[in-house]
Design an enzyme around this catalytic site. Structure first.
Site, PDB file in Angstrom:
ATOM      1  N   GLU A  41       0.766  -1.186   0.020  1.00 42.41           N
ATOM      2  CA  GLU A  41      -0.189   0.039   0.051  1.00 42.41           C
ATOM      3  C   GLU A  41       0.764   1.281   0.167  1.00 42.41           C
ATOM      4  OE1 GLU A  41      -2.332  -2.844   3.021  1.00 42.41           O
ATOM      5  OE2 GLU A  41      -0.211  -2.408   2.098  1.00 42.41           O
ATOM      6  N   CYS A  57      -2.525  -2.960   7.450  1.00 50.64           N
ATOM      7  CA  CYS A  57      -2.223  -3.007   9.027  1.00 50.64           C
ATOM      8  C   CYS A  57      -2.436  -1.570   9.748  1.00 50.64           C
ATOM      9  CB  CYS A  57      -0.923  -3.434   9.064  1.00 50.64           C
ATOM     10  SG  CYS A  57       0.350  -2.339   8.269  1.00 50.64           S
ATOM     11  N   ASP A  92      23.408 -39.544  -2.646  1.00 56.50           N
ATOM     12  CA  ASP A  92      23.461 -38.803  -3.905  1.00 56.50           C
ATOM     13  C   ASP A  92      24.445 -37.539  -3.758  1.00 56.50           C
ATOM     14  OD1 ASP A  92      21.563 -40.176  -5.121  1.00 56.50           O
ATOM     15  OD2 ASP A  92      19.922 -38.793  -4.433  1.00 56.50           O
ATOM     16  N   LEU A 104      21.858 -28.934  -3.194  1.00 53.46           N
ATOM     17  CA  LEU A 104      20.505 -28.544  -2.792  1.00 53.46           C
ATOM     18  C   LEU A 104      20.434 -27.203  -3.209  1.00 53.46           C
ATOM     19  CD1 LEU A 104      19.382 -30.497   0.210  1.00 53.46           C
ATOM     20  CD2 LEU A 104      19.027 -31.051  -1.913  1.00 53.46           C
ATOM     21  N   SER A 158       7.720 -40.462   6.661  1.00 53.65           N
ATOM     22  CA  SER A 158       7.572 -39.676   8.081  1.00 53.65           C
ATOM     23  C   SER A 158       6.714 -38.512   7.954  1.00 53.65           C
ATOM     24  CB  SER A 158       9.182 -39.473   8.585  1.00 53.65           C
ATOM     25  OG  SER A 158       9.595 -38.338   7.839  1.00 53.65           O
TER      26      SER A 158
END
Length: 356
Positions: A46, A69, A194, A198, A296
């Site tokens: 804004e 806000c 591997d 990442l 998991s």
């Protein structure tokens, strides 16, 4: 509002723990200014739009993808700026569940005589900020499980080989996903098998590397692994071992953060780990595997979204299934997904499914 949403998209993945927000100012039936929240600590959407509009904002309508806000945080209240600019009407899409904001900005605007309309294109705006909305409501991040698999759901062959199942185009999108999230998670077995980096490897400017998080309950990964080169990205190892152990000390010397987490029977308490990540400002977690890690997270009911790159290949029964050994015996008790979308990518099929 659709234009404001398009503005908000520009900031996705760059504003956490704040939401991505876009704003458009309309006067006399035409758009006179726009803006978006570009990065944490920067001006809100804004405020950017109002600055771009200048004196033209007086008597105009401001469209925002999020309720304005009314509190002092890293930046001043947007409600004050809207009132000072002489805006006549405010239209917003998403409500802000942050207790510092929720409803207070709207009341402030209305008390100043500004007309306020709520929840225009709310679903579309909410979809941009699922990580923020979930974290505010639950204290947990949004979790996306990602895998490249065959038509028969295999993550790797019986020998553990997986390069490359998916197409180059699919792998590029996978890197785009890394660019948009806060944390990428893998298990120790993936690191050992591997030795991944990442990192986000894209040609465009402005890309970033997410936090790299390794689940290594017994600290069995080698300190010489590629992703423990912390020059490229912040790296965390979550373990059951004490932080003062010799292995932890070796990792710490390389700049790796070792988080000693609660758990039992050799497994980490994933919910406790995710809550700690939220406290660090990490709201979107990308789980890249392997199969045991996916299993998991699924068993703990912590996965919100699944992204699968399905290649037109078959590995057969002996291949490794991406979701692990969930052990579902009754089809009625299978994990259910509420929505599913599919698009063709470089000869593969990219499937996105959400739990809720």
């Amino acid at each position: 509002m659709a234009l404001a949403i398009a503005q908000a998209v520009k900031g996705m993945g760059r504003t956490h723990p704040n939401p991505a927000v876009g704003a458009v100012i309309v006067k006399g039936g035409r758009v006179i200014a726009s803006g978006y929240h570009a990065k944490l600590g920067g001006p809100h959407a804004e405020a950017v739009a109002l600055l771009n509009a200048g004196s033209g904002a007086k008597g105009a309508t401001l469209y925002s993808t999020l309720e304005p806000c009314n509190h002092h945080g890293r930046t001043p209240p947007c409600s004050d700026a809207i009132i000072a600019a002489g805006v006549k009407r405010v239209v917003y899409a998403s409500s802000d569940p942050n207790p510092l904001v929720n409803g207070k900005g709207v009341r402030r605007l209305r008390s100043a005589g500004i007309e306020v309309a709520a929840h225009v294109l709310r679903d579309a705006a909410d979809s941009l900020n699922q990580p923020f909305l979930k974290a505010m409501k639950t204290g947990l991040p949004w979790v996306t499980a990602k895998a490249a698999i065959t038509l028969d759901g295999k993550l790797a062959t019986s020998t553990g080989k997986s390069k490359w199942i998916s197409s180059e185009a699919s792998r590029k999108i996978a890197h785009q996903l890394r660019d948009m999230v806060d944390v990428v998670v893998v298990g120790s077995s993936t690191v050992i098998a591997d030795d991944p980096q990442l990192t986000t490897r894209l040609e465009k400017k402005g890309t970033r590397n997410p936090i790299r998080l390794v689940l290594d309950p017994s600290l069995r990964t080698s300190p010489k692994s590629k992703l423990y080169d912390t020059k490229s990205a912040r790296t965390i190892v979550a373990t059951l071992e004490p932080a003062e152990s010799r292995a932890a000390g070796t990792l710490a010397k390389r700049g790796v953060e070792v988080w000693s987490m609660p758990g039992s029977k050799g497994s980490l308490d994933l919910q406790a780990l995710l809550r700690r990540l939220v406290k660090e400002g990490a709201l979107h977690v990308l789980v890249e595997g392997g199969a045991a890690v996916h299993q998991s997270f699924l068993e703990a009911d912590l996965v919100d979204e699944v992204v699968l790159f399905v290649a037109p290949k078959l590995f057969g029964h002996s291949g490794l299934t991406w979701s692990g050994a969930l052990g579902v015996q009754d089809p009625a008790k299978a994990l259910q997904f509420k929505t599913i979308d599919a698009v063709s990518v470089g000869g593969d099929l990219m499937i996105t499914a959400r739990r809720a």
